[in-house]
Design a protein around this motif. Structure first.
Motif, PDB file in Angstrom:
ATOM      1  N   GLN A   1      20.770 -43.951  47.487  1.00 18.15           N
ATOM      2  CA  GLN A   1      20.420 -42.603  47.911  1.00 18.15           C
ATOM      3  C   GLN A   1      21.683 -41.786  48.182  1.00 18.15           C
ATOM      4  O   GLN A   1      21.692 -40.564  47.992  1.00 18.15           O
ATOM      5  N   ASN A   2      22.744 -42.462  48.575  1.00 14.51           N
ATOM      6  CA  ASN A   2      24.002 -41.783  48.879  1.00 14.51           C
ATOM      7  C   ASN A   2      25.039 -41.987  47.777  1.00 14.51           C
ATOM      8  O   ASN A   2      26.240 -41.941  48.020  1.00 14.51           O
ATOM      9  N   ASN A   3      24.540 -42.233  46.566  1.00 15.54           N
ATOM     10  CA  ASN A   3      25.361 -42.295  45.356  1.00 15.54           C
ATOM     11  C   ASN A   3      26.408 -43.410  45.394  1.00 15.54           C
ATOM     12  O   ASN A   3      27.557 -43.233  45.004  1.00 15.54           O
ATOM     13  N   GLU A   4      25.986 -44.570  45.885  1.00 20.24           N
ATOM     14  CA  GLU A   4      26.851 -45.740  45.890  1.00 20.24           C
ATOM     15  C   GLU A   4      26.150 -46.884  45.163  1.00 20.24           C
ATOM     16  O   GLU A   4      24.923 -46.968  45.172  1.00 20.24           O
ATOM     17  N   ARG A   5      26.909 -47.756  44.567  1.00 18.24           N
ATOM     18  CA  ARG A   5      26.336 -48.916  43.895  1.00 18.24           C
ATOM     19  C   ARG A   5      26.092 -50.034  44.912  1.00 18.24           C
ATOM     20  O   ARG A   5      26.844 -50.190  45.871  1.00 18.24           O
ATOM     21  N   ALA A   6      25.047 -50.810  44.661  1.00 19.72           N
ATOM     22  CA  ALA A   6      24.691 -51.858  45.615  1.00 19.72           C
ATOM     23  C   ALA A   6      23.996 -53.010  44.908  1.00 19.72           C
ATOM     24  O   ALA A   6      23.532 -52.882  43.772  1.00 19.72           O
ATOM     25  N   VAL A   7      23.954 -54.130  45.602  1.00 17.51           N
ATOM     26  CA  VAL A   7      23.191 -55.281  45.139  1.00 17.51           C
ATOM     27  C   VAL A   7      22.396 -55.807  46.327  1.00 17.51           C
ATOM     28  O   VAL A   7      22.905 -55.909  47.438  1.00 17.51           O
ATOM     29  N   SER A   8      21.117 -56.070  46.098  1.00 17.86           N
ATOM     30  CA  SER A   8      20.248 -56.599  47.146  1.00 17.86           C
ATOM     31  C   SER A   8      20.059 -58.095  46.941  1.00 17.86           C
ATOM     32  O   SER A   8      19.659 -58.537  45.860  1.00 17.86           O
ATOM     33  N   LEU A   9      20.354 -58.863  47.987  1.00 21.96           N
ATOM     34  CA  LEU A   9      20.111 -60.309  47.917  1.00 21.96           C
ATOM     35  C   LEU A   9      18.631 -60.633  48.041  1.00 21.96           C
ATOM     36  O   LEU A   9      18.221 -61.759  47.770  1.00 21.96           O
ATOM     37  N   ASN A  10      17.850 -59.658  48.487  1.00 24.78           N
ATOM     38  CA  ASN A  10      16.399 -59.811  48.678  1.00 24.78           C
ATOM     39  C   ASN A  10      16.049 -60.788  49.802  1.00 24.78           C
ATOM     40  O   ASN A  10      14.927 -60.809  50.261  1.00 24.78           O
ATOM     41  N   SER A  11      16.997 -61.563  50.227  1.00 26.23           N
ATOM     42  CA  SER A  11      16.857 -62.443  51.392  1.00 26.23           C
ATOM     43  C   SER A  11      18.244 -63.012  51.687  1.00 26.23           C
ATOM     44  O   SER A  11      18.988 -63.364  50.763  1.00 26.23           O
ATOM     45  N   ILE A  12      18.599 -63.100  52.947  1.00 27.21           N
ATOM     46  CA  ILE A  12      19.907 -63.633  53.309  1.00 27.21           C
ATOM     47  C   ILE A  12      20.036 -65.097  52.882  1.00 27.21           C
ATOM     48  O   ILE A  12      21.143 -65.620  52.699  1.00 27.21           O
ATOM     49  N   SER A  13      18.896 -65.759  52.670  1.00 29.31           N
ATOM     50  CA  SER A  13      18.917 -67.160  52.232  1.00 29.31           C
ATOM     51  C   SER A  13      19.444 -67.309  50.809  1.00 29.31           C
ATOM     52  O   SER A  13      19.752 -68.426  50.370  1.00 29.31           O
ATOM     53  N   ASN A  14      19.537 -66.181  50.077  1.00 19.10           N
ATOM     54  CA  ASN A  14      20.044 -66.233  48.706  1.00 19.10           C
ATOM     55  C   ASN A  14      21.562 -66.138  48.631  1.00 19.10           C
ATOM     56  O   ASN A  14      22.118 -65.992  47.537  1.00 19.10           O
ATOM     57  N   ILE A  15      22.251 -66.220  49.765  1.00 19.39           N
ATOM     58  CA  ILE A  15      23.699 -66.075  49.790  1.00 19.39           C
ATOM     59  C   ILE A  15      24.383 -67.152  48.946  1.00 19.39           C
ATOM     60  O   ILE A  15      25.371 -66.893  48.254  1.00 19.39           O
ATOM     61  N   ASN A  16      23.844 -68.386  48.950  1.00 16.90           N
ATOM     62  CA  ASN A  16      24.455 -69.458  48.165  1.00 16.90           C
ATOM     63  C   ASN A  16      24.342 -69.187  46.670  1.00 16.90           C
ATOM     64  O   ASN A  16      25.287 -69.434  45.904  1.00 16.90           O
ATOM     65  N   SER A  17      23.184 -68.688  46.236  1.00 18.00           N
ATOM     66  CA  SER A  17      23.001 -68.346  44.826  1.00 18.00           C
ATOM     67  C   SER A  17      23.952 -67.234  44.414  1.00 18.00           C
ATOM     68  O   SER A  17      24.501 -67.247  43.307  1.00 18.00           O
ATOM     69  N   PHE A  18      24.152 -66.273  45.321  1.00 19.32           N
ATOM     70  CA  PHE A  18      25.036 -65.159  45.013  1.00 19.32           C
ATOM     71  C   PHE A  18      26.489 -65.638  44.880  1.00 19.32           C
ATOM     72  O   PHE A  18      27.205 -65.229  43.958  1.00 19.32           O
ATOM     73  N   MET A  19      26.915 -66.510  45.774  1.00 16.94           N
ATOM     74  CA  MET A  19      28.275 -67.035  45.685  1.00 16.94           C
ATOM     75  C   MET A  19      28.450 -67.884  44.426  1.00 16.94           C
ATOM     76  O   MET A  19      29.505 -67.849  43.780  1.00 16.94           O
ATOM     77  N   ASP A  20      27.423 -68.632  44.056  1.00 19.00           N
ATOM     78  CA  ASP A  20      27.470 -69.418  42.827  1.00 19.00           C
ATOM     79  C   ASP A  20      27.618 -68.501  41.618  1.00 19.00           C
ATOM     80  O   ASP A  20      28.376 -68.798  40.679  1.00 19.00           O
ATOM     81  N   TYR A  21      26.914 -67.403  41.655  1.00 21.09           N
ATOM     82  CA  TYR A  21      27.005 -66.413  40.571  1.00 21.09           C
ATOM     83  C   TYR A  21      28.414 -65.821  40.490  1.00 21.09           C
ATOM     84  O   TYR A  21      29.009 -65.728  39.413  1.00 21.09           O
TER      85      TYR A  21
END
Length: 383
Positions: A292-312
């Protein structure tokens, strides 16, 4: 022509099914707000009469049977004008639908879902999908309260007015005072450009969900598996039972991944900014606030997905020097632990890959705000 018997059948449909279909709230003593698009009562002025299967408004004097109620709520909630014959058809279709799992609400006749078997594998996302329907005015208001505008809108005196609703009202309004009020909203309201086009470019569709009695909004990503090379490359991620509805394509034929993994969602395409930052958020509303404020973002959809995100980030993400990752988690115990985990990852990774390091930082917003969405919401409403 519709015969009288068919019309009477539509009128005999339990009126609560119409109210449930539009999530029209009933309060104490079956009192509710008037469904008429022309009546914006601030306090509930309507009453449900079970004996007559009607709803009567004591404010404007109108009485609604099932057909009239369906027409009124279609326009008031969905902004959709439905003819009498079409309303009869859709009310009857609504009545003929199979009951949903749990405490779910009946679907609108225009949305068909196959209802899941509770014993089936993947029951969670299948149940969510079967109990979901397109976003309505109530869910739009929920996003407005979070400071997120799907469509071009004005914020005036702490309330959100879509540009479309103001334009429509100005075309039909004849009362001079009302016209003056509408013009004041346009002239003095704080204008926000809607992000619906950005969501569309990112293939994100917002749905409203009733699952196990929980009222929530989910975000479905419509990826074309057969023509999405990246999706096929990371298909290994798609067999994990952790996936919920957001990991299912809208055609329900395939599971999906969002640019590398099915555990998180990117909001990048259509967002033009010069900061070269990507904000990592716990949930979709936080990510939408950034967009909404013209910034790029990524949603983990759950904090439990932090390991998957780091693996990525460790194995699959193609690093670009100009981009900086900004951690933007909640101010709570879970958010703090995840933040430290991600900081440790970046530090370790950069030590192991000195030629290709990640740029990273932590978003600093006031501790009085629980999450970044609280911060943006305060900015929107000047609190």
């Amino acid at each position: 022509m519709i015969d009288e018997a068919t019309i009477q059948c539509a009128k005999d449909v339990d009126i609560n099914k119409i109210l449930d279909n539009f999530n029209w709230e009933r309060g104490h003593g079956n009192m509710m707000h008037c469904p008429s698009p022309q009546h914006g009562d601030s306090t509930p002025s309507c009453s449900y009469n079970a004996k007559n299967n009607t709803v009567r408004c004591f404010g404007c004097g109108k009485t609604f049977d099932t057909i009239g109620l369906y027409q009124a709520l279609s326009e008031k909630v969905d902004g959709r004008v439905v003819s009498f014959p079409k309303a009869v058809e859709e009310v009857l279709a609504l009545d003929n639908q199979a009951p949903l799992q749990g405490n779910a609400t009946p679907q609108s006749s225009t949305t068909q879902y196959s209802h899941c078997n509770n014993s089936a594998k993947g029951n969670a996302y299948q149940t969510i999908l079967s109990n979901s329907r397109p976003l309505t005015g109530y869910e739009l208001n929920y996003l407005h309260e979070r400071g997120i505008m799907l469509y071009d809108s004005y914020v005036y005196n702490g309330k959100v007015y879509t540009k479309q609703s103001i334009d429509k009202a100005l075309q039909s309004e004849t009362d001079a005072q009302k016209i003056q009020e509408l013009n004041a909203i346009q002239s003095n309201g704080k204008f926000f450009e809607g992000i619906a086009t950005i969501l569309k470019k990112n293939k994100i569709q917002i749905k409203h969900n009733y699952w196990q009695g929980v009222n929530s909004i989910i975000y479905l990503i419509d990826y074309d598996y057969d023509n999405d090379y990246e999706l096929q490359q990371y298909a290994v991620f798609l067999d994990d039972e952790r996936h919920m509805a957001i990991q299912k394509t809208l055609d329900r034929a395939h599971m999906k991944k969002a640019l590398g993994t099915s555990d998180f969602t990117w909001l990048a395409e259509g967002v033009e900014n010069k900061n070269h930052k990507i904000y990592i958020c716990e949930g979709m509303e936080d990510a939408l606030s950034y967009v909404q404020n013209n910034e790029r973002a990524v949603s983990l959809n759950s904090i439990s997905n932090i390991n998957s995100f780091m693996d990525y980030l460790d194995k699959h993400y193609k690093r670009m020097k100009k981009w900086e990752w900004v951690i933007s988690f909640d101010h709570d115990e879970g958010g703090e632990k995840a933040k430290q985990k991600l900081l440790d990852f970046f530090q370790t990774y950069n030590q192991q890959h000195p030629k290709y390091p990640y740029q990273y930082s932590v978003c600093k917003y006031p501790d009085t705000c629980h999450d970044i969405n609280d911060y943006w919401r305060n900015k929107v409403f000047n609190r």
